[in-house]
Design a protein around this motif. Structure first.
Motif, mmCIF file in Angstrom:
data_model
loop_
_atom_site.group_PDB
_atom_site.id
_atom_site.type_symbol
_atom_site.label_atom_id
_atom_site.label_comp_id
_atom_site.label_asym_id
_atom_site.label_seq_id
_atom_site.Cartn_x
_atom_site.Cartn_y
_atom_site.Cartn_z
ATOM 1 N N LYS A 100 47.627 5.856 58.255
ATOM 2 C CA LYS A 100 48.583 5.091 59.061
ATOM 3 C C LYS A 100 49.568 6.026 59.767
ATOM 4 N N ALA A 101 50.009 7.049 59.050
ATOM 5 C CA ALA A 101 50.920 8.024 59.662
ATOM 6 C C ALA A 101 50.231 8.758 60.806
ATOM 7 N N GLU A 102 48.926 9.025 60.655
ATOM 8 C CA GLU A 102 48.191 9.700 61.726
ATOM 9 C C GLU A 102 48.057 8.816 62.961
ATOM 10 N N LEU A 103 47.857 7.525 62.752
ATOM 11 C CA LEU A 103 47.768 6.609 63.883
ATOM 12 C C LEU A 103 49.079 6.601 64.670
ATOM 13 N N ALA A 104 50.201 6.643 63.958
ATOM 14 C CA ALA A 104 51.506 6.740 64.627
ATOM 15 C C ALA A 104 51.665 8.097 65.316
ATOM 16 N N HIS A 105 51.125 9.148 64.699
ATOM 17 C CA HIS A 105 51.180 10.491 65.271
ATOM 18 C C HIS A 105 50.450 10.527 66.615
ATOM 19 N N LEU A 106 49.357 9.789 66.716
ATOM 20 C CA LEU A 106 48.589 9.750 67.961
ATOM 21 C C LEU A 106 49.340 9.068 69.093
ATOM 22 N N ASP A 107 50.383 8.321 68.767
ATOM 23 C CA ASP A 107 51.184 7.649 69.794
ATOM 24 C C ASP A 107 52.201 8.579 70.443
ATOM 25 N N LYS A 108 52.385 9.783 69.874
ATOM 26 C CA LYS A 108 53.334 10.731 70.467
ATOM 27 C C LYS A 108 52.800 11.225 71.806
ATOM 28 N N SER A 109 53.679 11.652 72.650
ATOM 29 C CA SER A 109 53.273 12.128 73.973
ATOM 30 C C SER A 109 52.691 13.531 73.889
ATOM 31 N N GLY A 110 51.702 13.777 74.741
ATOM 32 C CA GLY A 110 51.128 15.118 74.833
ATOM 33 C C GLY A 110 50.307 15.537 73.641
ATOM 34 N N VAL A 111 49.625 14.615 72.976
ATOM 35 C CA VAL A 111 48.837 14.967 71.786
ATOM 36 C C VAL A 111 47.641 15.826 72.187
ATOM 37 N N ILE A 112 47.458 16.937 71.484
ATOM 38 C CA ILE A 112 46.298 17.805 71.678
ATOM 39 C C ILE A 112 45.216 17.373 70.697
ATOM 40 N N CYS A 113 44.052 17.025 71.195
ATOM 41 C CA CYS A 113 42.938 16.631 70.334
ATOM 42 C C CYS A 113 41.986 17.812 70.185
ATOM 43 N N ARG A 114 41.665 18.135 68.963
ATOM 44 C CA ARG A 114 40.749 19.241 68.718
ATOM 45 C C ARG A 114 39.656 18.777 67.771
ATOM 46 N N PRO A 115 38.468 19.344 67.865
ATOM 47 C CA PRO A 115 37.365 18.905 67.003
ATOM 48 C C PRO A 115 37.612 19.290 65.544
ATOM 49 N N ARG A 116 36.955 18.593 64.657
ATOM 50 C CA ARG A 116 37.018 18.911 63.234
ATOM 51 C C ARG A 116 36.442 20.308 63.023
ATOM 52 N N ASP A 117 37.161 21.184 62.324
ATOM 53 C CA ASP A 117 36.729 22.573 62.141
ATOM 54 C C ASP A 117 35.489 22.632 61.243
ATOM 55 N N SER A 118 34.465 23.351 61.684
ATOM 56 C CA SER A 118 33.237 23.457 60.903
ATOM 57 C C SER A 118 32.996 24.846 60.344
ATOM 58 N N ASP A 119 33.547 25.877 60.980
ATOM 59 C CA ASP A 119 33.301 27.258 60.543
ATOM 60 C C ASP A 119 34.426 27.821 59.683
ATOM 61 N N VAL A 120 35.608 27.230 59.774
ATOM 62 C CA VAL A 120 36.755 27.676 58.981
ATOM 63 C C VAL A 120 37.422 26.439 58.385
ATOM 64 N N ARG A 121 38.257 26.664 57.383
ATOM 65 C CA ARG A 121 39.047 25.574 56.814
ATOM 66 C C ARG A 121 40.352 25.465 57.585
ATOM 67 N N ALA A 122 40.661 24.280 58.038
ATOM 68 C CA ALA A 122 41.900 24.080 58.776
ATOM 69 C C ALA A 122 43.064 24.111 57.789
ATOM 70 N N THR A 123 43.893 25.143 57.887
ATOM 71 C CA THR A 123 45.045 25.264 57.003
ATOM 72 C C THR A 123 46.288 25.565 57.819
ATOM 73 N N CYS A 124 47.414 25.160 57.288
ATOM 74 C CA CYS A 124 48.685 25.470 57.917
ATOM 75 C C CYS A 124 48.890 26.979 57.894
ATOM 76 N N ASP A 125 49.266 27.548 59.028
ATOM 77 C CA ASP A 125 49.426 29.000 59.105
ATOM 78 C C ASP A 125 50.651 29.500 58.364
ATOM 79 N N THR A 126 51.474 28.591 57.881
ATOM 80 C CA THR A 126 52.672 28.992 57.137
ATOM 81 C C THR A 126 52.486 28.819 55.641
#
Length: 634
Positions: A100-126
């Motif tokens: 539900k939080a993600e659906l609200a996140h998609l309502d923000k302006s300028g959302v960048i859509c990227r494909p699901r990562d298949s070769d690496v694990r998507a992790t926060c860089d921090t």
């Protein structure tokens, strides 16, 4: 004039863009091993009529996950409707708020859509935790931040509207202090630091698919709630007698009472055989395995259950896991008796490996043959085999042992890679799967006395796990070899943490914790509680370990969040596998939050479990199975 978009088709540092001037991502400029270009395939270069890059934009549409994932089609047993509903209910309860939080996140302006990562694990860089939803991408350097870390960026870089000079100065001081403690956190390109305005909301979700899943989850949980209001399950006879739950009802569950200070078994007349010591720390010599030492007082309560192979059903096992009860299963010797030191030397002797000193953690390069050749004649500090077989490569490296584990593993529906009740079994074949093992734990003899670092230091895991002893060399007096486990109740973790932190300025500062105590000593796996420390922990905080003596053919099942440590009292060969059961999702999520808090001060451990991503795939996989069965039935 008009601008012409051109999709970035190669890495930032490729020859294709060598002469171009534009911000390049951190993965390319720093040549991070194992990472991929952050902008390839999602950034458009905006070029003027002369072909010069004057700006950039990003992909704003997304494809659904379901049709693009190669979900498994076979499990250890048929994936029936009851199992599908059980998995889906578990996932819906845990994942619905995030979706539900993600659906609200998609309502923000300028959302960048990227494909699901298949070769690496998507992790926060921090903070190095898995990125599943509500993330933010820096448009200049490509670093991605989870919602918590982006919130910190805003707090440090974005002044409050109407803030006065004093408030702005205080914010700048906090920013400088934070940058000093963690320089990586705010660094962007080589000449600048991050500001909140540099980030855009980012998503890996297809809006229609996401909305459809949310609707289905809400309907499932609403139906369950309605049924729950109308039907109340009557307690069984065993639950009536024992106050609810299955812990006391199966055969051979060890409990204890104390008569004149001595531990006495009440497990249907089965004598206690050295698995539980009295609160005074005194036991009969017959109750202590040879070479184990006098021991430390063991907690006089029922925190574990012992069974012979085949005595415990999957339903009873699930109930014990849910209660956070470690389970010991004995009698597996015949299933794994062929995996001896000679077997490994003959088949894999020339394979290179690392051998680590368990006292100093110093590694040296050698061969598998050299390590196992030390069995039977090893003297000196404990040594252990490290990273062999390599993570993720067990199946190809040791196929015979892989097949034996798949065939002979107790409670295979939970523990096998293809177990119907292991949520990880639904991970698609075209995605980088979580690192759940199997992993070898081979180590020579060590000790538990003062100054010991054991074979495996005190730690806890974010998933359920099982450790099986394949082989144990006899002790010096020719009695059966064993490994000493110390298990602690989950509710005692805070006391243990407080005890360890009180010692960080003394002898623990060399154990990897750090004098400033920045890291949690348990989560960091930095300390082994030797005999003296365990006695001090018992005296000062009333916390006593529950000691298990694991021999060849014994499997120790450890629920997520149960702190434990191991010291081999003989040369041992063990193998461990992690799994994610429906019963412990809430506990796993809590542990992931604790690791995230630790990593925000200084990233030191990557989150390879990808728990929320795993649950998302489990939902889609089960939904696909349901749809295919409905088609088959016409």
């Amino acid at each position: 004039g008009p601008l012409h978009p051109e999709l970035q088709l190669a890495r930032c540092m490729s020859n294709r863009y060598k002469a171009e001037q534009f911000p390049r991502c951190v993965a390319c400029t720093r040549r991070w091993a194992g990472d991929t270009c952050r902008f390839q395939g999602i950034r458009f270069f905006l070029k003027d009529t002369r072909g010069a890059i004057v700006g950039a934009s990003f992909v704003e549409n997304q494809k659904p996950d379901g049709p693009n994932m190669r979900f498994p089609t076979r499990w250890n047993k048929p994936l029936d409707r009851a199992t599908i509903e059980r998995v889906k209910r578990t996932v819906a309860k845990a994942l619905l708020p995030a979706l539900k939080a993600e659906l609200a996140h998609l309502d923000k302006s300028g959302v960048i859509c990227r494909p699901r990562d298949s070769d690496v694990r998507a992790t926060c860089d921090t903070c190095m935790t898995s990125i599943f939803s509500a993330s933010w991408l820096c448009r200049l350097c490509g670093r991605e931040a989870c919602a918590d870390c982006y919130k910190t960026v805003r707090e440090l870089t974005e002044p409050r509207p109407g803030a006065g000079d004093a408030e702005i100065a205080a914010q700048q001081a906090r920013r400088e202090a934070h940058a000093h403690a963690n320089p990586f956190f705010l660094s962007c390109t080589r000449r600048s630091e991050h500001n909140a305005q540099d980030f855009s909301p980012t998503s890996r979700f297809h809006r229609p698919e996401l909305a459809q899943v949310i609707k289905a989850m809400e309907a499932l949980l609403a139906g369950e709630q309605k049924v729950g209001q109308c039907v109340r399950k009557a307690p069984s006879d065993a639950e009536e007698r024992h106050g609810g739950g299955l812990l006391e009802s199966p055969a051979r569950v060890y409990s204890s009472v104390f008569a004149n200070g001595a531990a006495v078994s009440t497990a249907q007349g089965v004598p206690l055989t050295g698995q539980l010591m009295s609160s005074g720390g005194e036991t009969s010599p017959a109750e202590i395995p040879a070479g184990s030492g006098s021991g430390t007082p063991i907690l006089p309560c029922r925190i574990r259950a012992d069974f012979h192979a085949g005595e415990l059903s999957d339903t009873q096992f699930a109930d014990l896991l849910k209660k956070g009860k470690p389970v010991i299963v004995t009698g597996l010797e015949s299933r794994f008796e062929s995996f001896t030191p000679d077997w490994f030397k003959d088949r894999y002797g020339s394979t290179p490996c690392s051998i680590v000193n368990t006292q100093t953690e110093i590694a040296q390069k050698d061969t598998v043959h050299a390590f196992f050749a030390s069995f039977g004649k090893h003297t000196g500090p404990g040594m252990k085999l490290k990273d062999w077989p390599p993570p993720g490569g067990f199946r190809n490296a040791v196929p015979e042992l892989w097949d034996a584990l798949q065939k002979e593993m107790p409670f295979g529906s939970f523990c096998r890679r293809d177990g119907v009740l292991n949520l990880a079994s639904h991970f698609p074949a075209n995605m980088l799967s979580p690192e759940l093992g199997p992993r070898m734990y081979c180590a020579t003899e060590t000790f538990t006395g003062a100054g010991s670092h054991g074979s495996t230091r005190l730690h806890l895991d974010t998933a359920d796990g099982v450790n099986i002893m394949l082989y144990a060399e006899p002790c010096a007096d020719q009695t059966p070899g064993f490994a000493v486990w110390d298990l602690y109740r989950a509710e005692d973790t805070s006391k243990i943490r407080k005890f360890l932190r009180s010692r960080q300025d003394d002898d623990l500062t060399t154990g990897g914790v750090g004098a400033a105590g920045a890291h949690d000593p348990i989560l960091a796996g930095a300390v082994y509680l030797d005999d003296e420390m365990r006695e001090e922990l018992a005296e000062e905080y009333g916390v006593r370990s529950h000691r298990v003596y694991q021999r060849a053919g014994d499997a120790v099942f450890i629920p997520a969040g149960v702190a434990h440590q191991v010291a081999n009292r003989a040369n041992c060969i063990k193998v461990a596998i992690d799994f994610v059961s429906p019963e412990n999702i809430a506990r796993c999520e809590q542990l992931m939050d604790e690791f995230r808090e630790q990593n925000q001060s200084m990233a030191w451990r990557e989150d390879s479990l990808q728990l929320q991503t795993m649950m998302w795939f489990a939902w889609l996989s089960c939904t696909k199975q349901e749809a295919e069965r409905d088609v088959e039935r016409g």
